[in-house]
Design a protein around this motif. Structure first.
Motif, PDB file in Angstrom:
ATOM      1  N   LEU A 155      50.347  61.364  36.020  1.00 40.29           N
ATOM      2  CA  LEU A 155      49.435  60.220  36.095  1.00 40.29           C
ATOM      3  C   LEU A 155      48.239  60.409  35.158  1.00 40.29           C
ATOM      4  O   LEU A 155      47.252  59.687  35.256  1.00 40.29           O
ATOM      5  N   GLY A 156      48.350  61.374  34.249  1.00 42.15           N
ATOM      6  CA  GLY A 156      47.231  61.700  33.380  1.00 42.15           C
ATOM      7  C   GLY A 156      47.112  60.854  32.136  1.00 42.15           C
ATOM      8  O   GLY A 156      46.240  61.116  31.297  1.00 42.15           O
ATOM      9  N   HIS A 157      47.953  59.837  31.993  1.00 39.79           N
ATOM     10  CA  HIS A 157      47.930  59.021  30.777  1.00 39.79           C
ATOM     11  C   HIS A 157      46.751  58.057  30.729  1.00 39.79           C
ATOM     12  O   HIS A 157      46.434  57.502  29.681  1.00 39.79           O
ATOM     13  N   THR A 158      46.092  57.816  31.886  1.00 36.68           N
ATOM     14  CA  THR A 158      44.940  56.926  31.944  1.00 36.68           C
ATOM     15  C   THR A 158      44.163  57.233  33.217  1.00 36.68           C
ATOM     16  O   THR A 158      44.549  58.104  33.996  1.00 36.68           O
ATOM     17  N   THR A 159      43.072  56.517  33.433  1.00 32.70           N
ATOM     18  CA  THR A 159      42.323  56.658  34.678  1.00 32.70           C
ATOM     19  C   THR A 159      42.613  55.461  35.572  1.00 32.70           C
ATOM     20  O   THR A 159      43.051  54.406  35.099  1.00 32.70           O
ATOM     21  N   PHE A 160      42.335  55.609  36.869  1.00 31.88           N
ATOM     22  CA  PHE A 160      42.628  54.560  37.851  1.00 31.88           C
ATOM     23  C   PHE A 160      41.377  54.295  38.688  1.00 31.88           C
ATOM     24  O   PHE A 160      41.165  54.938  39.725  1.00 31.88           O
ATOM     25  N   PRO A 161      40.528  53.356  38.248  1.00 31.38           N
ATOM     26  CA  PRO A 161      39.288  53.084  38.986  1.00 31.38           C
ATOM     27  C   PRO A 161      39.523  52.600  40.418  1.00 31.38           C
ATOM     28  O   PRO A 161      38.763  52.928  41.321  1.00 31.38           O
ATOM     29  N   TYR A 162      40.575  51.800  40.625  1.00 37.11           N
ATOM     30  CA  TYR A 162      40.859  51.260  41.951  1.00 37.11           C
ATOM     31  C   TYR A 162      42.191  51.820  42.454  1.00 37.11           C
ATOM     32  O   TYR A 162      43.201  51.785  41.740  1.00 37.11           O
ATOM     33  N   VAL A 163      42.184  52.309  43.691  1.00 40.88           N
ATOM     34  CA  VAL A 163      43.398  52.836  44.303  1.00 40.88           C
ATOM     35  C   VAL A 163      43.583  52.178  45.667  1.00 40.88           C
ATOM     36  O   VAL A 163      42.640  52.144  46.480  1.00 40.88           O
ATOM     37  N   VAL A 228      38.855  57.684  39.846  1.00 39.63           N
ATOM     38  CA  VAL A 228      38.858  56.773  40.995  1.00 39.63           C
ATOM     39  C   VAL A 228      37.430  56.398  41.357  1.00 39.63           C
ATOM     40  O   VAL A 228      36.567  57.259  41.564  1.00 39.63           O
ATOM     41  N   ARG A 229      37.144  55.082  41.437  1.00 46.12           N
ATOM     42  CA  ARG A 229      35.816  54.591  41.798  1.00 46.12           C
ATOM     43  C   ARG A 229      35.798  53.959  43.183  1.00 46.12           C
ATOM     44  O   ARG A 229      34.774  53.942  43.852  1.00 46.12           O
ATOM     45  N   LEU A 230      36.959  53.406  43.599  1.00 45.87           N
ATOM     46  CA  LEU A 230      37.020  52.717  44.888  1.00 45.87           C
ATOM     47  C   LEU A 230      38.411  52.881  45.476  1.00 45.87           C
ATOM     48  O   LEU A 230      39.413  52.686  44.789  1.00 45.87           O
ATOM     49  N   VAL A 231      38.476  53.231  46.759  1.00 46.52           N
ATOM     50  CA  VAL A 231      39.734  53.312  47.490  1.00 46.52           C
ATOM     51  C   VAL A 231      39.753  52.182  48.507  1.00 46.52           C
ATOM     52  O   VAL A 231      38.796  52.015  49.277  1.00 46.52           O
ATOM     53  N   ILE A 232      40.812  51.382  48.510  1.00 43.29           N
ATOM     54  CA  ILE A 232      40.941  50.249  49.422  1.00 43.29           C
ATOM     55  C   ILE A 232      42.031  50.564  50.427  1.00 43.29           C
ATOM     56  O   ILE A 232      43.165  50.899  50.049  1.00 43.29           O
ATOM     57  N   THR A 244      37.743  61.170  52.182  1.00 44.17           N
ATOM     58  CA  THR A 244      36.485  61.902  52.073  1.00 44.17           C
ATOM     59  C   THR A 244      36.709  63.301  51.521  1.00 44.17           C
ATOM     60  O   THR A 244      35.941  63.800  50.684  1.00 44.17           O
ATOM     61  N   THR A 245      37.789  63.938  51.964  1.00 39.09           N
ATOM     62  CA  THR A 245      38.087  65.303  51.530  1.00 39.09           C
ATOM     63  C   THR A 245      38.530  65.347  50.072  1.00 39.09           C
ATOM     64  O   THR A 245      38.086  66.207  49.301  1.00 39.09           O
ATOM     65  N   CYS A 246      39.397  64.425  49.690  1.00 35.97           N
ATOM     66  CA  CYS A 246      40.025  64.487  48.364  1.00 35.97           C
ATOM     67  C   CYS A 246      39.247  63.750  47.282  1.00 35.97           C
ATOM     68  O   CYS A 246      39.398  64.061  46.098  1.00 35.97           O
ATOM     69  N   PHE A 247      38.446  62.752  47.662  1.00 31.07           N
ATOM     70  CA  PHE A 247      37.714  61.953  46.672  1.00 31.07           C
ATOM     71  C   PHE A 247      36.243  61.887  47.042  1.00 31.07           C
ATOM     72  O   PHE A 247      35.716  60.817  47.360  1.00 31.07           O
ATOM     73  N   GLN A 248      35.585  63.010  46.996  1.00 29.30           N
ATOM     74  CA  GLN A 248      34.167  63.052  47.337  1.00 29.30           C
ATOM     75  C   GLN A 248      33.357  62.211  46.355  1.00 29.30           C
ATOM     76  O   GLN A 248      33.554  62.278  45.147  1.00 29.30           O
ATOM     77  N   GLY A 249      32.440  61.406  46.905  1.00 27.80           N
ATOM     78  CA  GLY A 249      31.606  60.558  46.067  1.00 27.80           C
ATOM     79  C   GLY A 249      32.243  59.245  45.682  1.00 27.80           C
ATOM     80  O   GLY A 249      31.622  58.441  44.986  1.00 27.80           O
ATOM     81  N   VAL A 250      33.474  58.995  46.131  1.00 25.70           N
ATOM     82  CA  VAL A 250      34.184  57.751  45.811  1.00 25.70           C
ATOM     83  C   VAL A 250      33.889  56.716  46.894  1.00 25.70           C
ATOM     84  O   VAL A 250      33.816  57.037  48.082  1.00 25.70           O
ATOM     85  N   LEU A 393      33.178  46.936  34.439  1.00 27.59           N
ATOM     86  CA  LEU A 393      33.226  47.939  35.505  1.00 27.59           C
ATOM     87  C   LEU A 393      32.514  49.214  35.089  1.00 27.59           C
ATOM     88  O   LEU A 393      31.767  49.801  35.868  1.00 27.59           O
ATOM     89  N   THR A 394      32.714  49.636  33.868  1.00 30.35           N
ATOM     90  CA  THR A 394      32.096  50.879  33.407  1.00 30.35           C
ATOM     91  C   THR A 394      30.580  50.736  33.269  1.00 30.35           C
ATOM     92  O   THR A 394      29.850  51.723  33.333  1.00 30.35           O
ATOM     93  N   LYS A 395      30.105  49.501  33.124  1.00 32.46           N
ATOM     94  CA  LYS A 395      28.668  49.269  32.972  1.00 32.46           C
ATOM     95  C   LYS A 395      27.962  49.167  34.319  1.00 32.46           C
ATOM     96  O   LYS A 395      26.802  49.578  34.443  1.00 32.46           O
ATOM     97  N   THR A 396      28.631  48.580  35.313  1.00 31.07           N
ATOM     98  CA  THR A 396      27.957  48.260  36.571  1.00 31.07           C
ATOM     99  C   THR A 396      28.133  49.288  37.667  1.00 31.07           C
ATOM    100  O   THR A 396      27.353  49.341  38.602  1.00 31.07           O
ATOM    101  N   CYS A 397      29.193  50.117  37.599  1.00 31.39           N
ATOM    102  CA  CYS A 397      29.462  51.065  38.679  1.00 31.39           C
ATOM    103  C   CYS A 397      28.678  52.345  38.469  1.00 31.39           C
ATOM    104  O   CYS A 397      29.115  53.232  37.745  1.00 31.39           O
TER     105      CYS A 397
END
Length: 407
Positions: A155-163, A228-232, A244-250, A393-397
């Protein structure tokens, strides 16, 4: 396609002389053979015994082929060419999902765990000739290899802001327990930095507890999930702990669809329409300030008559409104798990046909095939989110003002 005169004569003969139980099979066999012969004619550039300057090959006998269909086993003849090879498009191997369905049912049948419903399904697939254990192993092996490659890809070919994370349930036969049990199938999808959609992973386990979810999320990170910026997701305690354990600060977004079900469960049935309408009005607004203000108004509106519902609204405000920190064009797509809900419905549509899986591997085989096909369809589809909004997204988050889980 226009049928030839000989094909029409054969069909008329079948209609006049075929018995009721075999008539549909005969008609299907005649129609399929005509399709094959027509395709062969087009490939050669001339019909049988026809002289043509466009001819590129000659027929050189045929080879038999049995095609299993819902009408029964069709005995077909595949033309052979004196130059080159020919295999009709109408007989191309089944789609991956159909292969998986076939393999799962056959595995259950061969392993002796079939029931009357499984027998009916075998008949519905049109398999009158039976199938050997070696054939089942061959089909399953090929499918397992493809599904494993998909589940373990990088999954390293790009980033995933929303999961997005969710679970659905299937029935699996547990040989150790000697009974049928319910197993959780967890699925993760993501939005790429470019606005496309991908299926990130799938797993099956005994429950949705924190240990299971933590192992699943860590496997995604091991494969390269970043950015990852947001988990839904829904508000499963085990899932929240794992995030909380795997994505601290998300940031974490509680699915509004699941939340409103919990909210209305605290309301008398005669008043649910009123409360549901008031709740929906929150999400009809377009600014952060208006959304938060309307949430407070709705909470105050129902507090006197429905104090338990108002309590839930107060407790969950930051979780359900986490989407407001992100670009407004994304709100409708990130304030709920609806994209994953539709995917789960497709999974259930396929798994309901099988009913009871003989083991975990069989369930992953079919569900993995469904997800692999969906992933490939998404790859060529229109972007789920525009590149302009992804740039916003990169500007506001800002990581300093992202709402945290339970915040």
């Amino acid at each position: 396609m226009t049928l030839s005169e000989s094909a029409i004569n054969e069909i008329m003969f079948a209609l006049e002389n075929g018995n009721g139980s075999d008539l549909v099979r005969q008609l299907a066999e005649l129609g399929m053979q005509e399709l094959i012969d027509t395709e062969a004619t087009g490939r050669i550039g001339a019909g049988k015994w026809e002289r043509s300057i466009d001819r590129v090959a000659h027929r050189n006998g045929h080879r038999p082929r049995v095609l299993s269909t819902s009408a029964g086993d069709l005995n077909l003849k595949i033309p052979k060419f004196d130059r080159g090879s020919f295999f009709p498009e109408v007989l191309e191997p089944r789609r991956r999902i159909d292969q998986a369905m076939y393999a799962v049912v056959m595995e259950a049948y061969v392993h002796g765990v079939s029931t009357r419903s499984v027998d009916k399904l075998v008949s519905a697939l049109g398999v009158d000739t039976g199938i050997s254990k070696s054939e089942v192993s061959r089909i399953c092996g090929a499918l397992d290899e493809r599904v494993a490659a998909f589940r373990n890809r990088s999954l390293g070919h790009t980033t995933f802001p929303y999961v997005y994370l969710d679970a659905t349930y299937v029935h699996v036969r547990d040989e150790a327990l000697g009974q049928v049990v319910s197993r959780a199938v967890v699925v993760a999808t993501g939005i790429t930095a470019q606005g496309g959609r991908e299926i990130l992973g799938v797993d099956i386990g005994d429950s949705e507890d924190a240990t299971f979810w933590t192992g699943f999320l860590r496997s995604l990170k091991t494969r390269g999930l970043t950015g990852v910026r947001l988990v839904i997701s829904d508000a499963h305690e085990g899932l929240k702990k794992a995030v909380t354990t795997c994505f601290q600060g998300v940031a974490w977004q509680r699915c509004r669809v699941h939340f409103v079900r919990n909210l209305l469960a605290r309301i008398p049935k005669t008043e649910t329409d009123f409360v549901a309408a008031a709740f929906r009005s929150i999400f009809a607004l377009n600014t952060v300030e208006d959304v938060h203000a309307r949430w407070d108004e709705v909470t105050t509106l129902i507090a006197e008559r429905f104090p338990k519902a108002a309590e839930l609204l107060n407790e969950s405000k930051h979780d359900v409104l986490a989407f407001t920190v992100f670009p407004q064009p994304h709100w409708r797509k990130i304030w709920s798990n609806n994209p994953l809900e539709r995917l789960n419905k497709e999974i259930k549509r396929r798994t309901n046909v099988v009913g009871i899986f003989p083991n975990n591997n069989a369930a992953i085989r079919l569900i993995g095939a469904v997800l692999t096909d969906q992933h490939e369809e998404w790859a060529i589809a229109r972007r789920y989110m525009s590149d302009t909004s992804m740039t916003d997204l990169t500007k506001t988050c800002n990581t300093n003002n992202k709402p945290q889980i339970g915040g």
